[in-house]
Design a protein around this motif. Structure first.
Motif, short mmCIF file in Angstrom:
data_model
loop_
_atom_site.label_atom_id
_atom_site.label_comp_id
_atom_site.label_asym_id
_atom_site.label_seq_id
_atom_site.Cartn_x
_atom_site.Cartn_y
_atom_site.Cartn_z
N GLU A 9 88.82 5.54 53.48
CA GLU A 9 88.91 6.70 54.37
C GLU A 9 89.31 7.95 53.60
OE1 GLU A 9 88.36 7.34 57.53
OE2 GLU A 9 87.66 5.35 58.12
N ASN A 10 90.39 7.81 52.82
CA ASN A 10 90.92 8.95 52.07
C ASN A 10 90.48 8.81 50.61
OD1 ASN A 10 92.84 10.20 54.19
ND2 ASN A 10 93.29 8.01 54.24
N TRP A 11 89.62 9.73 50.19
CA TRP A 11 88.97 9.62 48.89
C TRP A 11 89.49 10.65 47.90
CZ3 TRP A 11 85.70 5.59 48.12
CH2 TRP A 11 85.22 4.93 49.26
N GLU A 12 89.67 10.19 46.67
CA GLU A 12 90.15 11.07 45.60
C GLU A 12 89.07 11.20 44.54
OE1 GLU A 12 93.75 11.41 42.27
OE2 GLU A 12 93.72 9.75 43.72
N PHE A 13 88.72 12.43 44.22
CA PHE A 13 87.70 12.69 43.19
C PHE A 13 88.29 12.41 41.81
CE2 PHE A 13 85.58 15.92 40.37
CZ PHE A 13 84.34 15.29 40.33
N GLN A 14 87.56 11.63 40.99
CA GLN A 14 88.08 11.28 39.67
C GLN A 14 87.27 11.85 38.52
OE1 GLN A 14 87.60 6.89 38.89
NE2 GLN A 14 86.05 7.76 37.51
N GLY A 15 86.08 12.40 38.78
CA GLY A 15 85.29 12.98 37.70
C GLY A 15 83.84 12.52 37.71
N THR A 16 83.18 12.65 36.56
CA THR A 16 81.74 12.43 36.44
C THR A 16 81.45 11.36 35.40
OG1 THR A 16 81.35 14.76 36.99
CG2 THR A 16 79.53 13.56 35.98
N ILE A 17 80.45 10.53 35.68
CA ILE A 17 79.97 9.55 34.70
C ILE A 17 78.46 9.67 34.57
CG2 ILE A 17 81.86 7.92 35.17
CD1 ILE A 17 79.84 6.22 36.77
N LEU A 18 77.93 9.15 33.45
CA LEU A 18 76.50 9.05 33.20
C LEU A 18 75.77 10.39 33.32
CD1 LEU A 18 75.79 5.65 34.98
CD2 LEU A 18 75.95 6.07 32.53
N LYS A 19 76.44 11.43 32.86
CA LYS A 19 75.83 12.77 32.86
C LYS A 19 74.95 12.96 31.63
CE LYS A 19 77.07 17.69 32.81
NZ LYS A 19 78.20 18.65 32.89
N GLU A 20 75.44 12.53 30.48
CA GLU A 20 74.70 12.70 29.25
C GLU A 20 73.71 11.57 29.05
OE1 GLU A 20 75.05 15.45 27.69
OE2 GLU A 20 76.75 16.09 28.92
N GLY A 21 72.55 11.90 28.51
CA GLY A 21 71.53 10.90 28.25
C GLY A 21 72.01 9.87 27.23
N GLY A 22 71.43 8.68 27.30
CA GLY A 22 71.81 7.61 26.40
C GLY A 22 70.82 7.43 25.26
N THR A 23 71.05 6.40 24.45
CA THR A 23 70.22 6.15 23.27
C THR A 23 69.22 5.01 23.49
OG1 THR A 23 71.93 4.66 22.39
CG2 THR A 23 72.02 6.97 21.72
N ARG A 24 69.34 4.27 24.58
CA ARG A 24 68.41 3.17 24.83
C ARG A 24 67.04 3.73 25.24
NH1 ARG A 24 70.93 -0.68 29.15
NH2 ARG A 24 71.03 1.31 30.24
N ASN A 25 66.05 2.87 25.18
CA ASN A 25 64.69 3.27 25.48
C ASN A 25 64.58 3.84 26.90
OD1 ASN A 25 61.85 3.49 25.10
ND2 ASN A 25 61.55 1.56 26.19
N LEU A 26 64.07 5.08 27.01
CA LEU A 26 63.85 5.77 28.28
C LEU A 26 65.12 5.92 29.11
CD1 LEU A 26 60.38 4.31 29.39
CD2 LEU A 26 60.89 6.27 27.92
N ASP A 27 66.27 5.94 28.44
CA ASP A 27 67.55 6.17 29.12
C ASP A 27 68.15 7.48 28.63
OD1 ASP A 27 69.52 5.45 30.94
OD2 ASP A 27 70.73 4.40 29.44
N ASN A 28 67.30 8.43 28.36
CA ASN A 28 67.66 9.63 27.62
C ASN A 28 68.08 10.81 28.49
OD1 ASN A 28 64.85 9.53 28.43
ND2 ASN A 28 64.63 11.52 27.48
N SER A 29 68.17 10.61 29.80
CA SER A 29 68.48 11.72 30.69
C SER A 29 69.56 11.29 31.68
CB SER A 29 67.22 12.16 31.42
OG SER A 29 67.46 13.31 32.21
N MET A 30 70.04 12.26 32.47
CA MET A 30 71.11 11.97 33.42
C MET A 30 70.71 10.85 34.38
SD MET A 30 70.86 15.16 36.12
CE MET A 30 70.76 16.44 34.85
N ALA A 31 71.66 10.02 34.74
CA ALA A 31 71.43 8.94 35.69
C ALA A 31 71.33 9.52 37.09
CB ALA A 31 72.54 7.90 35.61
N ARG A 32 70.48 8.88 37.92
CA ARG A 32 70.24 9.36 39.27
C ARG A 32 70.33 8.21 40.27
NH1 ARG A 32 67.18 13.80 39.87
NH2 ARG A 32 67.89 13.57 42.02
N HIS A 33 70.78 8.48 41.46
CA HIS A 33 70.80 7.64 42.66
C HIS A 33 71.01 6.15 42.35
CE1 HIS A 33 69.40 7.46 47.04
NE2 HIS A 33 69.92 6.28 46.75
N CYS A 34 72.24 5.70 42.50
CA CYS A 34 72.61 4.35 42.02
C CYS A 34 72.94 3.37 43.13
CB CYS A 34 73.82 4.47 41.09
SG CYS A 34 75.38 4.71 41.98
N SER A 35 73.06 2.11 42.73
CA SER A 35 73.73 1.07 43.50
C SER A 35 74.45 0.16 42.51
CB SER A 35 72.76 0.28 44.38
OG SER A 35 71.88 -0.49 43.59
#
Length: 358
Positions: free
Chosen positions: A264-290
């Motif tokens: 119910e009461n949520w605390e913002f902690q920051g951002t993850i997976l903003k920078e692109g990675g080094t794996r194949n085709l993982d080079n951009s920001m992550a989008r819409h997750c589960s």
């Protein structure tokens, strides 16, 4: 004597190489590939929702099957399905049928971003539905509804039957998430009333998937620009892990992460997976997750648009090119997977870190 010694050393070296190679190959077989999965028809897999099918004893990913090979990329999209017993090897199972219609790479209407939960031998899906199939009202189409479908676990692709829409024509909505807390099921989705300037995060609850109660707008830091510094978020996803509830949203700038003890009461902690990675085709920001929680570990599934020029979208004036103005190749998307960790009581993710699945 020297000859025997030399032969013995050669034998030991060969044995060492054999053991090392066998170990390395075994390890690679248990590592998730990158990309994890790509839609085999239009290469537009995105918005993954992972769920365990108890009857079939395997994992299902349901995803929006965009059509980046066509100018009409974001509409007339079906819900694609991939399955795996080990989260490593994924097999394409086709596209969902709704009320007996569909199952093809081009849908009769538009379906986005499925949210799915399993309860009492039944799968319940809360999907964004739009009647639009051509972009007369823009690339994203017109008004959206969150529509509830259900199917038995025994027919997880073709058996979806409509239950109802979760709201009337007064709301324009997208991106639901569903989770269970004690005896209640909760559905959240982004939307706004006609004429309103601000999107809200709507919250409904039910005990039977038939009678719904409004639970009001989200509290605390969620969708709160004063807390996050951003006026835009979408694709909320809520899950429970390590004694907390976690909420991840997509601000098109990595993922915002919130935590809560009571959902119910949520605390913002920051951002993850903003920078692109080094794996194949993982080079951009992550989008819409589960997220899938397995054996006490949590794995995040997300899509990446490896060729999308986000830098051009941020420009002003004539140089700006929104994604619908960019080449079709830039619209392709792939599914990726990484392991979540908790560091200093915060959710974190190193998308480049290798991990094994048992």
């Amino acid at each position: 004597m020297m000859n025997y010694t030399l032969k013995f050393l050669v034998f030991l070296m060969a044995l060492f190489c054999f053991v090392a190679c066998t170990h390395n190959n075994s390890k690679k077989q248990n590592e998730a590939p990158a990309p994890l999965f790509v839609d085999p028809n239009y290469q537009g897999s995105c918005d993954p929702e992972i769920v365990w099918n108890e009857h079939e004893q395997q994992w299902y990913i349901y995803y929006t099957a965009r059509r980046p090979m066509l100018e009409n990329t974001w509409l007339q999209t079906p819900i694609g399905v991939a399955v795996s017993k080990d989260m490593v090897n994924w097999e394409f199972k086709g596209y969902c049928k709704f009320d007996g219609v569909g199952g093809e790479k081009d849908a009769a209407s538009t379906f986005w971003a499925p949210a799915i939960i399993s309860a009492n031998d039944t799968l319940h899906m809360f999907v964004t539905w739009k009647p639009d199939t051509i972009p007369t009202q823009g690339a994203w189409g017109g008004q959206g509804w969150i529509v509830h479908y259900k199917t038995p676990l025994t027919n997880p692709v073709d058996g979806w039957q409509k239950v109802s829409a979760l709201h009337g024509d007064n709301l324009n909505t997208i991106d639901a998430t569903v989770y269970q807390s004690q005896n209640l099921y909760h559905v959240w989705f982004k939307g706004k009333e006609k004429g309103a300037k601000k999107n809200e995060l709507y919250h409904l609850t039910t005990s039977d998937f038939t009678n719904w109660q409004e639970a009001g707008f989200s509290k605390s830091d969620v969708f709160n620009a004063e807390a996050t510094g951003s006026n835009f978020e979408e694709a909320p996803y809520i899950f429970q892990w390590k004694g907390k509830y976690w909420l991840i949203t997509d601000p098109h700038n990595g993922f915002f992460v919130y935590s809560s003890a009571d959902a119910e009461n949520w605390e913002f902690q920051g951002t993850i997976l903003k920078e692109g990675g080094t794996r194949n085709l993982d080079n951009s920001m992550a989008r819409h997750c589960s997220v899938a929680v397995k054996d006490g570990r949590a794995f995040i599934f997300y899509h990446v648009e490896p060729w999308r020029r986000y830098d051009l979208e941020k420009l002003k004036g004539e140089g700006r090119k929104r994604i619908f103005d960019q080449p079709l190749k830039n619209r392709e998307s792939v599914l990726q997977m990484a392991e979540l960790e908790i560091r200093n009581n915060k959710l974190s993710c190193d998308r480049n870190k290798a991990f094994e699945l048992k």
